[in-house]
Design an enzyme around this catalytic site. Structure first.
Site, PDB file in Angstrom:
ATOM      1  NE  ARG A 130      36.115  44.772  44.830  1.00 33.66           N
ATOM      2  CZ  ARG A 130      36.208  44.051  43.699  1.00 33.66           C
ATOM      3  NH1 ARG A 130      37.308  44.081  42.954  1.00 33.66           N
ATOM      4  NH2 ARG A 130      35.176  43.328  43.293  1.00 33.66           N
ATOM      5  CG  ASP A 141      34.046  46.860  43.165  1.00 37.32           C
ATOM      6  OD1 ASP A 141      33.029  46.284  43.579  1.00 37.32           O
ATOM      7  OD2 ASP A 141      34.727  46.435  42.217  1.00 37.32           O
ATOM      8  CG  HIS A 148      31.313  45.332  40.835  1.00 37.74           C
ATOM      9  ND1 HIS A 148      31.963  44.571  41.784  1.00 37.74           N
ATOM     10  CD2 HIS A 148      31.137  44.520  39.763  1.00 37.74           C
ATOM     11  CE1 HIS A 148      32.193  43.352  41.306  1.00 37.74           C
ATOM     12  NE2 HIS A 148      31.684  43.292  40.088  1.00 37.74           N
ATOM     13  CG  ASP A 193      32.532  44.007  36.340  1.00 37.55           C
ATOM     14  OD1 ASP A 193      32.142  45.187  36.449  1.00 37.55           O
ATOM     15  OD2 ASP A 193      33.325  43.475  37.129  1.00 37.55           O
ATOM     16  CD  GLU A 194      32.216  39.742  38.671  1.00 38.39           C
ATOM     17  OE1 GLU A 194      32.705  38.605  38.717  1.00 38.39           O
ATOM     18  OE2 GLU A 194      32.642  40.679  39.361  1.00 38.39           O
ATOM     19  CD1 TRP A 237      35.270  40.658  32.121  1.00 34.01           C
ATOM     20  CD2 TRP A 237      35.874  39.191  33.690  1.00 34.01           C
ATOM     21  NE1 TRP A 237      34.167  40.408  32.887  1.00 34.01           N
ATOM     22  CE2 TRP A 237      34.510  39.513  33.863  1.00 34.01           C
ATOM     23  CE3 TRP A 237      36.472  38.276  34.563  1.00 34.01           C
ATOM     24  CZ2 TRP A 237      33.741  38.936  34.885  1.00 34.01           C
ATOM     25  CZ3 TRP A 237      35.708  37.713  35.580  1.00 34.01           C
ATOM     26  CH2 TRP A 237      34.365  38.050  35.727  1.00 34.01           C
ATOM     27  CE1 TYR A 266      41.038  39.413  34.616  1.00 33.90           C
ATOM     28  CE2 TYR A 266      39.884  38.842  36.634  1.00 33.90           C
ATOM     29  CZ  TYR A 266      39.914  39.490  35.419  1.00 33.90           C
ATOM     30  OH  TYR A 266      38.821  40.217  35.011  1.00 33.90           O
ATOM     31  CG  ASP A 326      43.099  38.264  41.141  1.00 31.81           C
ATOM     32  OD1 ASP A 326      43.388  38.065  39.935  1.00 31.81           O
ATOM     33  OD2 ASP A 326      41.923  38.230  41.564  1.00 31.81           O
ATOM     34  CB  THR A 328      43.681  44.914  45.688  1.00 28.31           C
ATOM     35  OG1 THR A 328      42.530  45.769  45.764  1.00 28.31           O
ATOM     36  CG2 THR A 328      44.626  45.397  44.617  1.00 28.31           C
ATOM     37  CD  GLU A 329      38.649  40.897  44.942  1.00 31.42           C
ATOM     38  OE1 GLU A 329      39.801  41.021  44.469  1.00 31.42           O
ATOM     39  OE2 GLU A 329      37.637  40.696  44.235  1.00 31.42           O
TER      40      GLU A 329
HETATM   41  C1  ACM Z   1      36.003  41.308  36.554  1.00 37.70           C
HETATM   42  O1  ACM Z   1      36.975  40.610  36.846  1.00 37.70           O
HETATM   43  N1  ACM Z   1      34.875  41.243  37.248  1.00 37.70           N
HETATM   44  C2  ACM Z   1      36.058  42.217  35.435  1.00 37.70           C
END
Ligand code: ACM
Length: 590
Positions: A191, A220, A291, A357-358, A429, A454, A456, A505-506
């Site tokens: 990111r 990503d 991603h 993920d996602e 996670w 997390y 962040d 790190t967004e």
């Molecule tokens: C994640 O936080 N998407 C692994």
């Protein structure tokens, strides 16, 4: 060797006896630490330590040469002391170091290994010697980190600031070993790219906290950060974005400067070797099948070309989850096999993270090609299509002697019913459920629940926290993190390799922002994964805070870490007016 617990004090017993000095403020707390024997008599002002000076000899027995090199490069630089090796052996067989002052002796000791494991160590400071014995080279290295802490915060600088000061090592016996073998930190260099210098510095910071896994999130939607010779456009195109959203959620601000960067193969060889020299393993993550927009922007044929015109895609400039995911084609599998083949050459880590993920399934649902693949493979739905991807690379990695690790979404689509190879592991996670399910199915797990580790996520409520993300998770919350879910049996708990703090790190555009989010919480996390702490509710947080205040903030200052001060951000650490994405009402600490 005289037993340091019974050896007489070297202090002159003139004047009234003083109380023995308090034990040093080590972080993470060691398993056992004792001072000089009860009843030892100290003169006022005499702390019972040994003093390292120009004559101090550093003797590296076989297998500890790298640690000696590290000690000279760091503690030697900070103190200005040569820490010279012993002279050549004397013809009369006499000890070459004898009579020249204090000796620091590093050794690998099988008995220590049997008692404390290969990362364990015993450090004994007696009248004239600092004896460091590790179960393996890693144990010697962690002991060397402890020795640096024993010397005081100035030992964390890169050059002496008080040339005539005495470098005293207090008279202690430390017996220590980690609770977990995976003590990790994820750093998201996709990111926001972290230039190589910064990454090497992060490795030093991990090692200073006895953390031993750097999970590098290399790819990503917003950037591809690893040079792949076979596919140069991955970095020519995929490593750069035209602009970047400043903030998160509904933020309307943009940084209109292009952003990017990547590590060359030589950069990564250097990073991996530098980490290995500090007993840190770098685990690479190549995220599939979601991603992946940066890769698709570079090689449009990787995307679902029958759903969208992937030639119009660019590297994503905003946050959230992209719907542009990899197409489930033979071409995609072959492409990523070729990518991973180059990744395996760079990273000797037994584990390779494939993300997982996602992954939104909308394009697969709309894609005739994806439907045809699903039907041809006899897969019930798109979740199983995702499992098909994961299973492919699980087998591919296992066939090359590596172990797949993926985010807990890899369990969707029924892979726990024998679909994964026995060595495959899960990063839990989305809470602990994925880790619990995987451990019960006999897979190793790394716990990194977003509710607690997390980094962040914001460190305090209120408007002062820069770009607030997620839950409020304070230093104390992280200190009370317990990696092993309470519902696991003892045998299942044995599947918990350890835990990992994740730094996404967004909204961390540079090293200072990473420092701010990571510290001091990473010190609390280090203690939660290294030390044998009691259950969360009865942990001595005030004691940890006292050690932080007495010693550790000063160490971080000496290291130049831009941490969050206990009283809140300094003016330049704030980001007034930049929206984040806070979540109210954090779940309870469990
Ligand atoms: C994640 O936080 N998407 C692994």
């Amino acid at each position: 060797m005289a037993d340091p617990l019974t050896a007489p004090s070297t202090g002159l017993s003139t004047g009234p006896p003083a109380a023995p000095p308090p034990l040093p403020d080590l972080i993470p707390a060691p398993r056992r630490m004792r001072g000089a024997p009860p009843g030892a008599v100290y003169a006022p002002g005499e702390d019972g330590g040994v003093v390292l000076d120009e004559d101090t000899v550093l003797e590296a027995r076989p297998g500890t040469e790298d640690v000696a090199r590290w000690l000279r490069a760091t503690v030697g630089a900070a103190t200005g002391l040569p820490l010279a090796p012993p002279g050549p052996a004397r013809p009369d067989g006499a000890d070459p170091g004898a009579g020249r002052g204090v000796r620091v002796v590093l050794s690998v000791d099988a008995a220590v290994g049997r008692e404390l494991g290969s990362e364990g160590y015993r450090l004994v400071v007696d009248a004239h010697t600092v004896r460091v014995a590790g179960g393996g080279a890693a144990g010697v290295f962690w002991a060397a980190q402890t020795l640096r802490q024993l010397l005081g915060p100035e030992a964390f600088r890169r050059a002496p600031v008080s040339p005539r000061r005495a470098w005293t090592v207090p008279r202690v016996v430390v017996e220590d070993a980690p609770r977990f073998r995976w003590r990790g930190v994820l750093l998201d260099v996709a990111r926001h790219f972290m230039p190589k210098d910064g990454l090497l510095r992060q490795i030093d910071l991990l090692a200073a906290h006895k953390l031993n896994v750097l999970h590098l999130h290399l790819t990503d939607d917003q950037g591809w950060r690893v040079e792949i010779e076979r596919y140069p456009r991955l970095t020519e195109t995929g490593a750069w974005r035209a602009r970047t959203r400043t903030g998160h959620g509904a933020s309307a601000l943009w940084d209109e400067r292009p952003h990017g960067g990547y590590y060359t193969k030589d950069d990564l060889r250097e990073i991996v070797a530098y980490a290995a020299g500090r007993h840190v393993t770098v685990v690479p993550e190549i995220d599939i099948p979601g991603h992946s927009q940066a890769a698709i922007a570079a090689y449009p044929e990787l995307g679902n070309t029958d759903v969208i015109d992937t030639t119009t895609l660019s590297v994503r400039d905003t946050w959230g989850i992209s719907e542009n995911v990899l197409a489930p084609t033979d071409n995609t599998l072959a492409f990523y096999e070729n990518v991973l083949a180059e990744v395996l050459e760079l990273f000797p880590s037994p584990f390779v993270h494939i993300g997982g993920d996602e992954c939104p399934k909308d394009q697969w649902k709309a894609s005739p090609a994806a439907r045809a693949r699903r039907e041809a493979e006899g897969l019930a739905d798109e979740d199983e299509l995702q499992s098909w991807f994961v299973r492919h690379f699980d087998r591919w990695l296992a066939g090359r002697g590596r172990r797949l690790i993926g985010w807990d979404e890899i369990l969707e689509g029924g892979l726990l019913d024998g679909g994964l190879s026995p060595g495959a592991a899960v990063s839990s996670w989305r809470g602990r459920a994925g880790g619990v399910a995987a451990a019960r199915a006999g897979h190793d797990v790394v716990m990194c629940p977003q509710e607690q580790v997390y980094l962040d996520h914001r460190q305090a409520p209120g408007d002062d926290e820069p770009v607030p993300i997620g839950y409020v998770r304070t230093l104390e919350d992280v200190y009370r993190f317990e990696p092993v879910p309470a519902e696991l049996t003892e045998a299942e708990a044995g599947r918990v390799l350890g835990a990992q703090a994740n730094i996404w790190t967004e909204v961390m555009e540079n090293q200072q922002r990473v420092d701010y989010q990571a510290f001091p919480r990473l010190a609390a996390f280090a203690e939660a994964v290294w030390s044998d702490l009691p259950p969360p509710a009865v942990r001595d947080y005030p004691g940890f805070e006292r050690r932080m205040t007495a010693a550790h903030y000063a160490r971080l200052d000496a290291l130049g870490v831009d941490y969050r001060p206990p009283g809140g951000p300094r003016p330049w650490q704030r980001r007034p007016g930049v929206l984040g994405r806070p979540i109210e009402g954090a779940p309870p600490i469990v």
